[in-house]
Design an enzyme around this catalytic site. Structure first.
Site, short mmCIF file in Angstrom:
data_model
loop_
_atom_site.label_atom_id
_atom_site.label_comp_id
_atom_site.label_asym_id
_atom_site.label_seq_id
_atom_site.Cartn_x
_atom_site.Cartn_y
_atom_site.Cartn_z
N ASP A 1 3.16 -0.41 12.13
CA ASP A 1 3.13 -1.71 12.81
C ASP A 1 4.44 -2.50 12.64
O ASP A 1 4.42 -3.72 12.63
CB ASP A 1 1.95 -2.54 12.30
CG ASP A 1 2.00 -2.76 10.80
OD1 ASP A 1 2.82 -2.09 10.13
OD2 ASP A 1 1.24 -3.59 10.29
N ASP B 1 0.53 2.25 8.73
CA ASP B 1 0.05 1.47 9.89
C ASP B 1 0.93 1.55 11.14
O ASP B 1 0.49 1.23 12.23
CB ASP B 1 -0.10 0.00 9.49
CG ASP B 1 -1.26 -0.22 8.53
OD1 ASP B 1 -2.19 0.60 8.55
OD2 ASP B 1 -1.21 -1.18 7.77
N GLY C 1 0.83 -1.21 0.00
CA GLY C 1 0.00 0.00 0.00
C GLY C 1 0.87 1.25 0.00
O GLY C 1 1.91 1.28 0.64
N ASP D 1 5.23 -4.73 6.06
CA ASP D 1 5.72 -6.07 6.42
C ASP D 1 5.70 -7.05 5.25
O ASP D 1 6.62 -7.87 5.13
CB ASP D 1 4.99 -6.62 7.66
CG ASP D 1 3.49 -6.61 7.52
OD1 ASP D 1 2.99 -6.26 6.44
OD2 ASP D 1 2.82 -6.97 8.50
N THR E 1 4.66 2.79 5.42
CA THR E 1 3.30 2.29 5.64
C THR E 1 2.59 3.22 6.61
O THR E 1 3.23 3.75 7.52
CB THR E 1 3.29 0.85 6.20
OG1 THR E 1 2.00 0.58 6.77
CG2 THR E 1 4.34 0.67 7.30
N ARG F 1 -5.94 -3.07 9.63
CA ARG F 1 -6.55 -4.38 9.63
C ARG F 1 -6.02 -5.25 10.77
O ARG F 1 -6.75 -5.99 11.39
CB ARG F 1 -6.31 -5.07 8.28
CG ARG F 1 -7.58 -5.68 7.73
CD ARG F 1 -7.47 -6.01 6.27
NE ARG F 1 -7.09 -4.83 5.47
CZ ARG F 1 -6.83 -4.86 4.18
NH1 ARG F 1 -6.89 -6.00 3.52
NH2 ARG F 1 -6.50 -3.76 3.53
N ARG G 1 0.85 -5.22 -5.61
CA ARG G 1 1.09 -6.49 -4.97
C ARG G 1 1.63 -7.44 -6.04
O ARG G 1 1.29 -7.31 -7.21
CB ARG G 1 -0.20 -7.08 -4.39
CG ARG G 1 -1.02 -6.08 -3.60
CD ARG G 1 -1.97 -6.78 -2.64
NE ARG G 1 -1.26 -7.34 -1.52
CZ ARG G 1 -1.19 -8.64 -1.22
NH1 ARG G 1 -1.82 -9.53 -1.96
NH2 ARG G 1 -0.48 -9.08 -0.19
#
Lengths: 332, 332, 332, 332
Positions: free
Chosen positions: A138, A136, A19, A111, A134, A180, A80
């Protein structure tokens, strides 16, 4: 982690994968400019690992990254790649890299990107350094990922608008934000918007807990905002909305899913500076024989973390209780 | 339209009703300041017609509207009122107005608001002037409603963000914007974002027409945006998304519903100026014995239009063809 | 105004000239796409009339204007041209146009641009249509120029920030906005920011008038904003600041010159739509043998006005009194 | 630093002092809500230390800080106080505090604020905890001050606008940003905007160094931005502009002073979260008998630093070289 490569690096390939996130272009610019500074060439790979397999490259010199620091998205595009998950795909990718005389890679992503890079760097002798791109946040090995701060500001700005309406109608709004597998966007943006409550996967809070929270809460508030992470386990924002409507028939309850606006927009200053510092550090890492690592910023210092460790999510459960108490206090 | 009232106006009641729109506060400020200028008092009614019935009033002087011109939403709050649709409700409302010595009303809202005001002004001898406060721009008697321009800018800004992502992934995005009965937000914002196509209730375009359009269109675009009005008759944005996915399995198609962010945020300069001019004109209209009319701006001139005409939607079908051709040309 | 040209147009040259304004790129895009629609070629001229003389052209096809509708500035760049003010310069420009087989011109800019175009179209037989691209809104023949609305929003957003500070410190701020010959930016943005007073060239207001205004005004305001047009005749914003400090030693008075931020930034939706409509109309005008005219939008209708009339400034003095009274009322 | 007070705290006074910064309201809200959580009362002091002396207080309960987290400025207002620099002033302040039964203070501001607090807490037995509220980020004991991140985003957004114009005209822009004693705003925002060079007090760079830099630099850039800190020792932005014009007569050079817009606007998410965390920590610090300290966040951890250390500026000279090299690399 820091295998010594005898090969002298002359030409660095760069790609963005997964993303997109605001600040990726600032990172690309920094890698290209730093490469020039250290007398290296750079070659852009279009559409991530897929472009590596399909042989889609573009020339990148220091001028070609002018005036992109402020742009959202990624000028290298991203995708992707099913192909890169296969051995054949990666072999083809390596062959194309060699044909282009690319002797090191900088990969920018999250990741999934680093999982691929990890395998690739173990299978083939090409140094790879990763940049955390990213929204996120994370990844282990960096306090903040490139794009997280911008996404938080986008969420906060959107909810500020929603609150105008919520205040005017005495409404309760359930706002779903991205994440997510991680509640980190929800957690910080929730504090930023002054949320009544925050529902995230890590907190294992149920809708009944939320109902309790609302029943105990102040009744004279002119509006309430519940921030829900996309990956929340309690049923999703619309389901939560339905349950609350049944329980509180007098409330005027609305659901708003912020969606893809969270990935776009101009990067914040923090993300531009972070991307700039890490982009330079990625090139310097490759020059000092680093490979198989993600470059990050921990406590204001540049750090290199093996891909295998970076992709282990931070244990948000241990982090969460302090933040959830903060939400409780602030929403009184 | 311009019934002569013998009653001299001394105290103007102000309310906002229906969905909120950016600029309502600027309008309230203008009405209060103009009333002061003409030696009148003003009284705020809280939560629209419902507050009229439930006797919720607030003092409003020129200082109490300081520093609100830039705020989204409405400081008077707004609500839908079941009660005002009944004769009893309106009688109670009138009684409360009289008790508060309010001898004229300014109502700010959309067609629902003016439908109510129309009945009320016919049943009771209280002069009422309306201000067009809605993001939908679906009222006759004014070129633009207060809030429309701000909502367009919010949509355009949100889609600019989405396009960053769309460009990075070569995606087709279906973006749903507000407008249950009117495609006017979709039409102008669609041109503003450079949409590939626009689906609005007035155009009677089917999903098959959209598929044709996409098949004829340029294949080398790095992203495409379809703007769909909430009230589109062809199935809604998610249904359109499903159909396109079946038809174009190779496209990466996403749907984004912008939702309530469109109502909020700081009003644009245009909306602040429009609200300010119309707010003053509303008071001047009451002073020159106007009643049962909405004040609007047509070709830069203040105009008073009877409620019954204002709420007849502009015949968008006659307006639409020229705009749809414009979309066709610009998206080549 | 509408001289009939026997020459069939095949290739339209486009240039932007003078100060840049948000929406110029949207106009360029519309001209290029409309030309494609009508089976014409387009050629970009770089850096305005100067590029015409120095033979700087760029290929423009419908793809080359993708993804620019939202960008500030102009992809064709702009410049002032001394050379074009001389006969030799214009002869060279014409020679270069002919060599490039450009048989019509679209020029985007303000009154300087159209003054040049007017002379050029009289000296040489090349059809020219102008598009009003300036933040100043000081052209006759169009209700709004491309860029005016965006500049107003930029001013309003900047002053909203300044007011945060002004409110926190109980300060009086003198804010200088652009407009060397015209107070139109000051006038509308002043109403938009809720200014205490507005100083513009057209109003012939002196600093003493301003002092009177402040002495009569409300003393309990927590902040006051005076908006001053760059071209104000009463001494400039810093001089006004000095005079007020002497007169009101207890006020905390600050001066802020907004400067060049006013020209930049993403165009507003209104400017994008205006530029899109006028860009198409410019091509359609050339095809219907119009020349020596500026295309504008008056009362929502496309209008063609001879350059000589367009560059006569609107008589702001006749417009001003109504607006100044509005400021007086609203700042009570 | 952590003197043990026998007095049990029941009522916390809060004030903001010095220049305002975005996030001050979020900090006030957090202090009030945390006080409520810990069963304490809060009292607002209006206009900083001056209000303390002049006995200007306001009631603050958890509801009175609703809906302010997103607002720029400070609802408690702020001012400089001559009186508080005198012993008599401080004695009066203390007397007023006692009369109001305020038994602890939270002061939000920068180094001037803490210098005052330091003296006051030594002279009188009242526990004081400080919150770092300044856009300058020039305090030791916290990685970031409340408002710094928001100011950086404001600068970056403004310069993005200026670059639109700079790019369109091939201009060199000298942009002056805030920072009388510190170049930290210039340093980070300079990297964020992709500056060609940065002039800050700490770097001891002369205009000749800048001229060298420009002569060595790339000539084919379409625009260049020089970011200059207000406190730069080389003559100020206008003087630098004059010198460059003489040296490079062919450059189109402009100067833009961003000014007071940098203090205002909605706080960024990072500033809201920082203010929220520190506000709660300030109350918790007082409850654990901390006094004479500023609460900050260092490496994500809450830290309490004595006022005397906090106001010693970070030695930016040791920090600067690495950042200046970064600017050199990135502007290639």
């Amino acid at each position: 982690m820091e295998s010594i490569k005898a090969v002298k690096i002359k030409n660095i390939g760069i790609l963005t994968s997964g993303g997109d996130s605001p600040g990726m272009n600032a990172a690309i610019r920094a890698v290209v400019r730093a490469s020039y500074y250290y007398n290296l060439y750079t070659t852009g790979v279009i559409r991530g690992y897929d472009g590596l397999i399909k042989n889609e490259f573009m020339h990148l010199d220091r001028k070609s990254v002018a005036n992109i620091i402020q742009r959202g998205g990624t000028v290298l595009k991203t995708a992707r790649s099913e192909g890169f998950m296969t051995k054949e795909g990666r072999e083809l990718a390596y062959k194309n890299l060699r044909a282009k005389r690319i002797d090191a890679l900088v990969v920018i992503g999250g990741d999934g990107t680093f999982t691929g890079a990890n395998v690739f760097s173990q299978e083939f002798d090409i140094p790879i350094v990763g940049l955390p791109g990213t929204i996120d946040n994370d990844l282990a090995g960096t306090d903040f990922t490139i794009g997280y701060d911008s996404a938080l500001n986008t969420v906060v700005e959107a909810v500020d608008r929603i609150r105008d309406t919520a205040e005017s109608h005495n409404r309760l709004f359930i706002v779903e934000v991205m994440g997510r597998d991680s509640g980190l966007i929800a957690l910080r943006s929730g504090i930023g918007v002054g949320a009544e409550s925050i529902m995230i996967p890590e907190a294992k809070m149920t809708v009944n807990d939320l109902i309790d929270r609302l029943e105990r809460g102040r009744k004279d508030k002119s509006s309430k905002i519940i921030v829900v992470a996309e990956g929340d386990r309690s049923g999703g924002s619309f389901q939560i909305g339905e349950t609350l409507k049944e329980k509180f028939p007098n409330y005027d309850i609305r659901v708003s899913v912020l969606g893809h606006i969270q990935r776009g927009g101009k990067p914040s200053c923090m993300d531009r500076v972070l991307a700039s510092r890490l982009g330079v550090a990625a090139v310097e890492g490759l020059l000092s024989s680093k490979s198989g690592v993600m470059v990050g910023l921990v406590n204001q210092e540049v750090t290199y973390t093996p891909f295998s460790q970076a992709i282990k999510h931070i244990d948000a459960e241990t982090v969460t209780p302090g933040w959830m108490k903060l939400v409780d206090i602030l929403s009184l």
